[in-house]
Enzyme design. Sequence first.
Site, PDB file in Angstrom:
ATOM      1  N   ARG A  64     -28.404 -44.355 -72.221  1.00 39.62           N
ATOM      2  CA  ARG A  64     -27.687 -45.266 -71.322  1.00 39.62           C
ATOM      3  C   ARG A  64     -27.989 -46.703 -71.745  1.00 39.62           C
ATOM      4  O   ARG A  64     -28.833 -46.956 -72.608  1.00 39.62           O
ATOM      5  CB  ARG A  64     -28.108 -45.053 -69.867  1.00 39.62           C
ATOM      6  CG  ARG A  64     -29.602 -44.962 -69.675  1.00 39.62           C
ATOM      7  CD  ARG A  64     -30.078 -45.332 -68.311  1.00 39.62           C
ATOM      8  NE  ARG A  64     -29.867 -46.731 -68.021  1.00 39.62           N
ATOM      9  CZ  ARG A  64     -30.638 -47.711 -68.475  1.00 39.62           C
ATOM     10  NH1 ARG A  64     -31.666 -47.448 -69.279  1.00 39.62           N
ATOM     11  NH2 ARG A  64     -30.375 -48.971 -68.164  1.00 39.62           N
ATOM     12  N   GLY A  65     -27.287 -47.642 -71.108  1.00 39.86           N
ATOM     13  CA  GLY A  65     -27.444 -49.051 -71.443  1.00 39.86           C
ATOM     14  C   GLY A  65     -26.379 -49.475 -72.424  1.00 39.86           C
ATOM     15  O   GLY A  65     -26.156 -48.812 -73.442  1.00 39.86           O
ATOM     16  N   ALA A  66     -25.710 -50.587 -72.118  1.00 41.14           N
ATOM     17  CA  ALA A  66     -24.521 -50.970 -72.880  1.00 41.14           C
ATOM     18  C   ALA A  66     -24.721 -51.024 -74.389  1.00 41.14           C
ATOM     19  O   ALA A  66     -23.991 -50.360 -75.141  1.00 41.14           O
ATOM     20  CB  ALA A  66     -23.993 -52.306 -72.356  1.00 41.14           C
ATOM     21  N   ARG A  98     -17.889 -42.685 -70.691  1.00 43.06           N
ATOM     22  CA  ARG A  98     -18.209 -43.583 -69.574  1.00 43.06           C
ATOM     23  C   ARG A  98     -17.229 -44.738 -69.634  1.00 43.06           C
ATOM     24  O   ARG A  98     -17.314 -45.588 -70.526  1.00 43.06           O
ATOM     25  CB  ARG A  98     -19.653 -44.080 -69.644  1.00 43.06           C
ATOM     26  CG  ARG A  98     -20.686 -42.977 -69.495  1.00 43.06           C
ATOM     27  CD  ARG A  98     -22.050 -43.522 -69.106  1.00 43.06           C
ATOM     28  NE  ARG A  98     -22.048 -44.017 -67.724  1.00 43.06           N
ATOM     29  CZ  ARG A  98     -23.052 -44.706 -67.185  1.00 43.06           C
ATOM     30  NH1 ARG A  98     -24.107 -45.015 -67.917  1.00 43.06           N
ATOM     31  NH2 ARG A  98     -22.991 -45.119 -65.933  1.00 43.06           N
ATOM     32  N   GLN A 212     -33.353 -46.482 -62.039  1.00 43.00           N
ATOM     33  CA  GLN A 212     -33.623 -46.971 -63.392  1.00 43.00           C
ATOM     34  C   GLN A 212     -34.628 -48.115 -63.395  1.00 43.00           C
ATOM     35  O   GLN A 212     -35.306 -48.344 -64.391  1.00 43.00           O
ATOM     36  CB  GLN A 212     -32.319 -47.422 -64.075  1.00 43.00           C
ATOM     37  CG  GLN A 212     -31.359 -46.297 -64.396  1.00 43.00           C
ATOM     38  CD  GLN A 212     -30.271 -46.164 -63.349  1.00 43.00           C
ATOM     39  OE1 GLN A 212     -30.529 -46.355 -62.157  1.00 43.00           O
ATOM     40  NE2 GLN A 212     -29.063 -45.844 -63.769  1.00 43.00           N
ATOM     41  N   ASP A 253     -22.338 -54.383 -68.380  1.00 44.45           N
ATOM     42  CA  ASP A 253     -21.675 -53.273 -69.070  1.00 44.45           C
ATOM     43  C   ASP A 253     -20.275 -53.650 -69.534  1.00 44.45           C
ATOM     44  O   ASP A 253     -19.742 -53.026 -70.440  1.00 44.45           O
ATOM     45  CB  ASP A 253     -21.607 -52.054 -68.150  1.00 44.45           C
ATOM     46  CG  ASP A 253     -22.966 -51.392 -68.012  1.00 44.45           C
ATOM     47  OD1 ASP A 253     -23.219 -50.412 -68.723  1.00 44.45           O
ATOM     48  OD2 ASP A 253     -23.786 -51.878 -67.217  1.00 44.45           O
ATOM     49  N   LYS A 264     -24.692 -52.713 -63.198  1.00 42.38           N
ATOM     50  CA  LYS A 264     -25.166 -51.661 -62.310  1.00 42.38           C
ATOM     51  C   LYS A 264     -24.983 -52.054 -60.845  1.00 42.38           C
ATOM     52  O   LYS A 264     -25.299 -53.189 -60.455  1.00 42.38           O
ATOM     53  CB  LYS A 264     -26.641 -51.379 -62.605  1.00 42.38           C
ATOM     54  CG  LYS A 264     -27.284 -50.392 -61.654  1.00 42.38           C
ATOM     55  CD  LYS A 264     -26.662 -49.012 -61.768  1.00 42.38           C
ATOM     56  CE  LYS A 264     -27.303 -48.041 -60.778  1.00 42.38           C
ATOM     57  NZ  LYS A 264     -26.650 -46.732 -60.795  1.00 42.38           N
TER      58      LYS A 264
END
Length: 382
Positions: A64-66, A98, A212, A253, A264
Site C-alpha cells: 500500500r501507499g501511493a 485500487r 495504519q 493518493d 486516507k
Amino acid sequence: MVDQNAVFAAAGDPTPLPSLRWDEPPEGPVLVLLDQTRLPGEETELVCTDVPALVEAVRTLAVRGAPLLGLAGAYGVALAAVRGYDVEEAAGLLAGARPTAVNLGYGVRRALAAYRKVAGGGGGPEEAGAAALAEARELHRQDAEASARMAEHGAVLLRELLPGGGYRLLTHCNTGRLVSGGEGTALAVVRKVHSAGELRRLWVDETRPLLQGSRLTAWEAARSGMAYTLLSDNAAGSLFSAGEVDAVLVGADRIAADGSVANKVGSYPLAVLARYHHVPFIVVAPSTTVDPETPDGASIEVEQRPGHEVTEFVPPQVPGGAREAGMGIPLAPLGTQAYNPAFDVTPPELVTAIVTEHGVVSPVTGDAIGDLCSRSRQVTIS
C-alpha cells in the site's frame, strides 16, 4: 534497482527490510513484498509469482501507499512479461486494483510502454520483458531520489514557516519507508527534521479502521528513535485546541488539477481543524501523484472499502488478515451497514502547501499545479 536495505542502514534502522523487492530464484522470477497487514507483530514476506496474487496483495493492503503502488504496478507488468503471461490483461488487472491511487496506474503505464516499444519494434518476448523490468527498476530509482528531495524541501519549508525548531508535528496514516522505494513522503520530512534534532514530538493518528498509524507509522517512528505519541483520530481536536500542534503533514493518493487532495479518510477533518487553529496543513507527495486528467476534487473516484473492516476487528497476526466478513471479532450487531470510504478529499484552499521533489507549491491553485506538471512530466505515455 535501488538497494532499499542500504537506504535503511544509512538511516540507522536496526533491522532493515525492503517493502518490495524483485528476486530471481531457480524456479523463476518473483516479486517479494513485506506483508503490511501483519505488522507490527510479524515481519512476513509475501511471494507473488503472478499478477493475480499481486492484485490480491494490493486489494488487501499487504502492499500500500501511493509511491509503492506505482512500483508494484510496474514490477507487476514486468512479472507478467518475463513469466510469459498476457501482459495487456495483466496491466488491466493491476491498473484497476485500487481506483483512487493514481500512482498505481502510472507505474503500470510506464512499464507497459517500455514493453510495447520493444515488442512493437520486432523484439522477442525476452527482450520486451527485460525492457519492462528495466523501466520498473528505473522508476524505483527515481522514487528513492524523489523521496530524498521531498524530505529536503519539506524540512526547509518547516523552518520557514516555524522558525526555531522544536516541532510538534501531527501525521495521519503511514507515509514512510513502507510506502516508498526510499524514505517515504510526509514521514520522510519528519525523519529529516528528527535527524537534525528539530523534532519535539510526533503525534500519530491511529487512522481507523485499519490502523495504519498505530500499526505502521508508530512502528517506523519507534525504529527511528523518534519521540512520538499515538492518539485516536477523534482526539486530534483537543490537541489543536490546547496549542499542541505546530503543523500537520500528510501524504496523498491523488492530487487533482485544481489542487484538491485525496488522501486516507480522516485527512479532510484535520485540514479543517488546522485552518481554524491557524496551523499549516502540508501535503507531501511526488509529482507522479498529480493527475492533470482529473479536473477537481469532485471528479476523484473514492474507493469504497468492505463494511466488515468497520464492523469487525481482525488482529494483524491472524493469517489472511481482514479479507472476508465473519473472520474477526464483532464490533457491531450482525447486519449493521457501514460507510467505509478509503479516502476523503481536501479542497485546495485548506492546503497550505504541496511539497514535491520539484519544490513547494504554495499557494495551491490550478495554475500552480499546471506549472508543476509542465516542469515534472519527463516521460510521455499514452
